[in-house]
Enzyme design. Structure first.
Site, PDB file in Angstrom:
ATOM      1  N   GLN A 116      -0.525 -12.470   0.240  1.00 52.76           N
ATOM      2  CA  GLN A 116       0.885 -11.956   1.027  1.00 52.76           C
ATOM      3  C   GLN A 116       1.416 -12.636   1.820  1.00 52.76           C
ATOM      4  O   GLN A 116       2.821 -12.964   1.964  1.00 52.76           O
ATOM      5  CB  GLN A 116       0.408 -10.592   1.490  1.00 52.76           C
ATOM      6  CG  GLN A 116       0.130  -9.816   0.303  1.00 52.76           C
ATOM      7  CD  GLN A 116      -0.082  -8.216   1.008  1.00 52.76           C
ATOM      8  OE1 GLN A 116      -0.013  -7.900   1.960  1.00 52.76           O
ATOM      9  NE2 GLN A 116      -0.340  -7.419  -0.243  1.00 52.76           N
ATOM     10  N   HIS A 128      -7.897  -4.010  17.602  1.00 50.71           N
ATOM     11  CA  HIS A 128      -7.826  -2.476  17.052  1.00 50.71           C
ATOM     12  C   HIS A 128      -9.091  -2.190  16.461  1.00 50.71           C
ATOM     13  O   HIS A 128      -9.465  -2.285  15.246  1.00 50.71           O
ATOM     14  CB  HIS A 128      -6.455  -2.243  16.048  1.00 50.71           C
ATOM     15  CG  HIS A 128      -6.750  -1.110  15.430  1.00 50.71           C
ATOM     16  ND1 HIS A 128      -6.442   0.372  16.056  1.00 50.71           N
ATOM     17  CD2 HIS A 128      -7.181  -0.747  14.209  1.00 50.71           C
ATOM     18  CE1 HIS A 128      -6.679   1.204  15.093  1.00 50.71           C
ATOM     19  NE2 HIS A 128      -7.000   0.663  14.030  1.00 50.71           N
ATOM     20  N   ASP A 147      -3.261   3.417  18.923  1.00 55.51           N
ATOM     21  CA  ASP A 147      -4.302   3.500  20.124  1.00 55.51           C
ATOM     22  C   ASP A 147      -3.558   3.747  21.553  1.00 55.51           C
ATOM     23  O   ASP A 147      -3.718   4.664  22.419  1.00 55.51           O
ATOM     24  CB  ASP A 147      -5.114   2.408  20.323  1.00 55.51           C
ATOM     25  CG  ASP A 147      -5.439   2.000  18.857  1.00 55.51           C
ATOM     26  OD1 ASP A 147      -6.214   2.616  18.198  1.00 55.51           O
ATOM     27  OD2 ASP A 147      -5.182   0.503  18.345  1.00 55.51           O
ATOM     28  N   GLY A 167       0.981  -1.155   0.090  1.00 56.59           N
ATOM     29  CA  GLY A 167       0.166  -0.048  -0.127  1.00 56.59           C
ATOM     30  C   GLY A 167       0.722   1.228  -0.097  1.00 56.59           C
ATOM     31  O   GLY A 167       0.588   2.214   0.574  1.00 56.59           O
ATOM     32  N   GLY A 227       1.148   5.266   3.471  1.00 57.87           N
ATOM     33  CA  GLY A 227       2.465   5.093   2.764  1.00 57.87           C
ATOM     34  C   GLY A 227       3.463   6.453   2.439  1.00 57.87           C
ATOM     35  O   GLY A 227       4.524   6.302   2.793  1.00 57.87           O
ATOM     36  N   ARG A 243      -2.220   7.527  21.456  1.00 59.79           N
ATOM     37  CA  ARG A 243      -3.409   8.258  21.538  1.00 59.79           C
ATOM     38  C   ARG A 243      -3.839   8.270  23.254  1.00 59.79           C
ATOM     39  O   ARG A 243      -4.273   9.231  23.628  1.00 59.79           O
ATOM     40  CB  ARG A 243      -4.652   7.879  20.713  1.00 59.79           C
ATOM     41  CG  ARG A 243      -4.633   8.116  19.319  1.00 59.79           C
ATOM     42  CD  ARG A 243      -5.566   7.374  18.552  1.00 59.79           C
ATOM     43  NE  ARG A 243      -5.788   7.792  17.217  1.00 59.79           N
ATOM     44  CZ  ARG A 243      -6.078   7.101  16.301  1.00 59.79           C
ATOM     45  NH1 ARG A 243      -7.008   5.689  16.383  1.00 59.79           N
ATOM     46  NH2 ARG A 243      -6.307   7.488  15.106  1.00 59.79           N
ATOM     47  N   GLY A 263      -2.940  -2.630   7.794  1.00 60.61           N
ATOM     48  CA  GLY A 263      -4.388  -2.349   7.326  1.00 60.61           C
ATOM     49  C   GLY A 263      -5.305  -3.244   7.853  1.00 60.61           C
ATOM     50  O   GLY A 263      -5.051  -4.248   8.602  1.00 60.61           O
ATOM     51  N   ALA A 313       1.543   3.356  -2.129  1.00 63.56           N
ATOM     52  CA  ALA A 313       1.146   4.803  -2.619  1.00 63.56           C
ATOM     53  C   ALA A 313       0.125   5.227  -2.015  1.00 63.56           C
ATOM     54  O   ALA A 313      -0.583   6.185  -2.634  1.00 63.56           O
ATOM     55  CB  ALA A 313       0.678   4.528  -4.276  1.00 63.56           C
ATOM     56  N   GLY A 314      -0.389   4.838  -0.800  1.00 64.13           N
ATOM     57  CA  GLY A 314      -1.706   5.392  -0.323  1.00 64.13           C
ATOM     58  C   GLY A 314      -1.119   6.565   0.798  1.00 64.13           C
ATOM     59  O   GLY A 314       0.195   6.956   0.907  1.00 64.13           O
ATOM     60  N   GLN A 315      -2.023   6.655   1.737  1.00 64.36           N
ATOM     61  CA  GLN A 315      -1.754   7.777   2.421  1.00 64.36           C
ATOM     62  C   GLN A 315      -0.944   7.563   3.494  1.00 64.36           C
ATOM     63  O   GLN A 315       0.393   8.378   3.923  1.00 64.36           O
ATOM     64  CB  GLN A 315      -3.285   8.362   3.144  1.00 64.36           C
ATOM     65  CG  GLN A 315      -4.325   8.881   2.224  1.00 64.36           C
ATOM     66  CD  GLN A 315      -3.789  10.010   1.513  1.00 64.36           C
ATOM     67  OE1 GLN A 315      -3.064  10.980   1.853  1.00 64.36           O
ATOM     68  NE2 GLN A 315      -3.855   9.825  -0.057  1.00 64.36           N
TER      69      GLN A 315
HETATM   70  P1  NAI Z   1      -5.157   4.436   1.296  1.00 61.47           P
HETATM   71  O1  NAI Z   1      -6.399   3.834   0.591  1.00 61.47           O
HETATM   72  O2  NAI Z   1      -4.731   5.995   1.170  1.00 61.47           O
HETATM   73  O3  NAI Z   1      -3.996   3.441   0.832  1.00 61.47           O
HETATM   74  C1  NAI Z   1      -4.044   1.916   0.568  1.00 61.47           C
HETATM   75  C2  NAI Z   1      -3.229   1.549  -0.515  1.00 61.47           C
HETATM   76  O4  NAI Z   1      -2.976   0.251  -0.489  1.00 61.47           O
HETATM   77  C3  NAI Z   1      -3.624   2.048  -1.869  1.00 61.47           C
HETATM   78  O5  NAI Z   1      -2.461   2.679  -2.496  1.00 61.47           O
HETATM   79  C4  NAI Z   1      -3.928   0.980  -2.492  1.00 61.47           C
HETATM   80  O6  NAI Z   1      -3.751   0.736  -3.891  1.00 61.47           O
HETATM   81  C5  NAI Z   1      -3.092  -0.390  -1.861  1.00 61.47           C
HETATM   82  N1  NAI Z   1      -3.334  -1.532  -1.945  1.00 61.47           N
HETATM   83  C6  NAI Z   1      -4.603  -2.255  -1.736  1.00 61.47           C
HETATM   84  N2  NAI Z   1      -4.563  -3.429  -2.046  1.00 61.47           N
HETATM   85  C7  NAI Z   1      -3.292  -3.898  -2.238  1.00 61.47           C
HETATM   86  C8  NAI Z   1      -2.725  -5.185  -2.250  1.00 61.47           C
HETATM   87  N3  NAI Z   1      -3.180  -6.037  -2.269  1.00 61.47           N
HETATM   88  N4  NAI Z   1      -1.363  -4.975  -2.320  1.00 61.47           N
HETATM   89  C9  NAI Z   1      -0.503  -3.820  -2.207  1.00 61.47           C
HETATM   90  N5  NAI Z   1      -1.240  -2.567  -2.028  1.00 61.47           N
HETATM   91  C10 NAI Z   1      -2.396  -2.438  -2.048  1.00 61.47           C
HETATM   92  O7  NAI Z   1      -5.391   3.868   2.918  1.00 61.47           O
HETATM   93  P2  NAI Z   1      -4.300   4.430   4.143  1.00 61.47           P
HETATM   94  O8  NAI Z   1      -4.803   5.729   4.533  1.00 61.47           O
HETATM   95  O9  NAI Z   1      -2.723   4.500   3.760  1.00 61.47           O
HETATM   96  O10 NAI Z   1      -4.721   3.240   5.300  1.00 61.47           O
HETATM   97  C11 NAI Z   1      -4.188   1.936   4.978  1.00 61.47           C
HETATM   98  C12 NAI Z   1      -4.873   0.835   6.015  1.00 61.47           C
HETATM   99  O11 NAI Z   1      -4.440   1.466   7.471  1.00 61.47           O
HETATM  100  C13 NAI Z   1      -6.477   0.931   6.026  1.00 61.47           C
HETATM  101  O12 NAI Z   1      -6.761  -0.329   5.842  1.00 61.47           O
HETATM  102  C14 NAI Z   1      -6.639   1.825   7.351  1.00 61.47           C
HETATM  103  O13 NAI Z   1      -8.219   1.321   7.750  1.00 61.47           O
HETATM  104  C15 NAI Z   1      -5.372   1.216   8.203  1.00 61.47           C
HETATM  105  N6  NAI Z   1      -5.192   2.053   9.365  1.00 61.47           N
HETATM  106  C16 NAI Z   1      -4.937   1.388  10.469  1.00 61.47           C
HETATM  107  C17 NAI Z   1      -4.713   1.681  11.633  1.00 61.47           C
HETATM  108  C18 NAI Z   1      -4.292   1.177  12.960  1.00 61.47           C
HETATM  109  O14 NAI Z   1      -4.094   1.693  13.788  1.00 61.47           O
HETATM  110  N7  NAI Z   1      -3.864  -0.227  12.710  1.00 61.47           N
HETATM  111  C19 NAI Z   1      -4.637   3.263  11.606  1.00 61.47           C
HETATM  112  C20 NAI Z   1      -5.028   4.020  10.682  1.00 61.47           C
HETATM  113  C21 NAI Z   1      -5.106   3.395   9.463  1.00 61.47           C
END
Ligand code: NAI
Length: 328
Positions: A112, A187, A159, A11, A17, A162, A130, A13-15
């Protein structure tokens, strides 16, 4: 000079990341003297954006960054990986049932896990960020029978951080004076931030606070619902603080907890504190030499017991659901 450590980020390329990669490359994940190779694993639609991020990483000229590889093939992405940060996941969309969410994520975390099993380095450490993080970690772990089960962990450090911040604000203490806070369970909104064993400048935190109504009605829900509050305020999810917590989680795992303190990690239960063996639940842990241990012997009062049990119940239900789906 040290050989570089291979760090795989899914992930990428995500936020999260975007907030994470620069800190890994600048030495915050492992230490200021540890060179890294980055592997960015994305889905095909994410590859171009990942290339853009890689261009920026190049432009930082980080002395510790020895190489960047971008791929959509898990077998390539996890080849020789020493640390894997599994960030990419399938978010819950409108109308999605829990079963749909779990099976969509099973489609990501099972392959994975297998790719980690087949390709990663022997000392691989996995952090799942994730969501649903605990159960995604369980799915990946089940697909990697050759990797020691305890190498699969889930993130509750956000958490944890926080909760420390909220406790500091309530008591006027410095963040650095707060020790031994614990996040128990999942979580999710059922997580339990426990201050009964926490210390504020050496004094028992629950006694310093002396306000059970605040604990039950303000502190716990504020910590548990903080993610939603951030989305509401920022119009986007908590990416930088999540990335920071991922850095903290791995840094602590590799480099150890401080004397007189512990941290919270989602880890496979060994049955401690009545948490069924095998589920990935958050516990108080100390770490040393790249290994963690659950803090033993804590007295769990009734207030805590009920909340730990509720969160653990949710985790066992998620486990049963993914078992039924054939994901573990
Ligand atoms: P995002 O939607 O901005 O980025 C997710 C990225 O993962 C995208 O670029 C997407 O193309 C990629 N992706 C999707 N399937 C994939 C795969 N099979 N292999 C590789 N890459 C893949 O989301 P963001 O904001 O970066 O959040 C990511 C995850 O982290 C979410 O599930 C969110 O709920 C979780 N999260 C967990 C937290 C925790 O405390 N455990 C806290 C905040 C977010």
């Amino acid at each position: 000079t040290r050989t570089p450590v291979n760090v795989t980020v899914t992930g990428a390329a995500g936020q999260i990341g975007y907030a994470l990669l620069f800190r890994i490359a600048s030495g915050h994940l492992l230490g200021p003297d540890v060179p890294v190779n980055l592997r960015l694993l994305e889905i095909p639609q994410g590859l171009k954006a990942a290339e853009g991020t890689a261009m920026e990483l190049d432009d930082c000229a980080f002395p510790l960054l020895r190489g960047i590889e971008i791929t959509d093939d898990p077998n390539v992405g996890f080849a020789g990986a020493n640390v894997a940060l599994l960030v990419g996941a399938r978010p819950r969309t409108k109308g999605m049932e829990r079963g749909d969410l779990l099976s969509a994520n099973g489609g990501i975390f099972k392959p994975q896990g297998k790719a980690i099993n087949d390709n990663a380095a022997d000392d691989i450490k996995v952090l799942v960020v994730g969501n649903p993080a605990n159960t995604n970690a369980l799915i990946a772990q089940a697909a990697a029978p050759d990797v020691p089960a305890e190498r699969f962990t889930a993130m509750t450090r956000l958490d944890h951080n926080r909760a420390i911040s909220q406790l500091a604000a309530k008591t006027g203490a410095a963040v650095s004076d707060i020790k031994k806070l614990t996040i128990w369970g999942n979580h999710s909104a059922t997580q339990y931030p426990d201050i009964f064993h926490a210390e504020i400048a050496g004094k028992n935190a629950a006694e310093v606070v002396a306000d059970e109504a605040w604990l039950a009605d303000t502190f716990i829900p504020t910590v548990a619902k903080r993610g939603a509050a951030i989305i509401e305020a920022r119009g986007a999810s908590s990416a930088a603080s999540a990335a920071n917590a991922a850095i903290d989680h791995v840094h602590t795992w590799v480099n150890g907890t401080a004397e007189g303190d512990w941290t919270s990690m989602g880890i496979p239960s060994d049955g401690s504190y009545g948490v069924p063996e095998g589920i990935i639940s958050s516990f108080p842990v100390t770490t040393k030499d790249g290994k963690y241990e659950i803090v033993q012997g804590l007295d769990i009062n009734e207030f805590s017991r009920a909340r730990i049990d509720a969160s653990v119940k949710e985790l066992t239900e998620e486990r049963d659901a993914v078992r039924e789906l054939g994901l573990i």
